[in-house]
Design a protein around this motif. Structure first.
Motif, PDB file in Angstrom:
ATOM      1  N   GLU A  45       1.088   4.143  -2.847  1.00  0.00           N
ATOM      2  CA  GLU A  45       1.004   5.577  -2.526  1.00  0.00           C
ATOM      3  C   GLU A  45       2.239   6.285  -3.033  1.00  0.00           C
ATOM      4  N   GLU A  85       0.828  -1.193   0.000  1.00  0.00           N
ATOM      5  CA  GLU A  85       0.000   0.000   0.000  1.00  0.00           C
ATOM      6  C   GLU A  85       0.872   1.257   0.000  1.00  0.00           C
ATOM      7  N   ILE A  86       1.935   1.270   0.749  1.00  0.00           N
ATOM      8  CA  ILE A  86       2.848   2.412   0.779  1.00  0.00           C
ATOM      9  C   ILE A  86       3.513   2.536  -0.573  1.00  0.00           C
ATOM     10  N   LYS A 105       1.943   6.602  -6.739  1.00  0.00           N
ATOM     11  CA  LYS A 105       0.990   7.670  -7.045  1.00  0.00           C
ATOM     12  C   LYS A 105       1.646   9.033  -6.833  1.00  0.00           C
ATOM     13  N   ALA A 106       2.390   9.131  -5.755  1.00  0.00           N
ATOM     14  CA  ALA A 106       3.060  10.400  -5.456  1.00  0.00           C
ATOM     15  C   ALA A 106       4.106  10.704  -6.516  1.00  0.00           C
TER      16      ALA A 106
END
Length: 129
Positions: free
Chosen positions: A5, A1-2, A8-9
């Motif tokens: 993220e 999940e990180i 995505k970042a």
């Protein structure tokens, strides 16, 4: 999940960089357009000043020509007035000469009808013929 993220970042960061590059290009293009517009404005302003100078020169030339024409016309009117006065004076003189001529002709006619004699003592004798 990180990881997701983080991806995505990273993706958002790339998109943001692309947007910043695009914005920078647009800003640069706008800056060039502004510069070109300012140069055109300056050129137009200079041309306008030249046109105004030409118009002022034309106006001045027109005024100068009008003044010269007025002076010439005034001079001609004055000369015409003098010439008319001289003509009138000559006409009057001619009339007077004609009257004097008529008087002389009359006197000559009268004298031709008389026989004028002067003797040695200075006596004048007039005899009508």
């Amino acid at each position: 999940e990180i990881k997701l993220e983080l991806q995505k970042a990273i993706q958002a960061n790339k998109e943001l960089k692309e947007l910043l590059k695009k914005e920078h290009r647009e800003k640069k293009a706008l800056k060039e357009e502004t510069r070109a517009s300012l140069l055109m404005l300056k050129s137009t302003s200079e041309k306008w000043k030249e046109l105004q100078m030409c118009l002022n020169i034309e106006r001045k030339s027109k005024q100068d020509l009008q003044q010269k024409l007025d002076q010439i016309t005034k001079g001609h009117v004055e000369q015409l007035t003098v010439a008319q006065a001289a003509t009138e004076a000559l006409k009057a003189e001619l009339q007077q000469m004609q009257e004097s001529k008529q008087e002389l002709v009359y006197l000559l006619l009268q004298a031709s009808k008389q026989d004028v004699r002067e003797d040695n003592e200075g006596k004048v004798e007039v005899e009508l013929t």
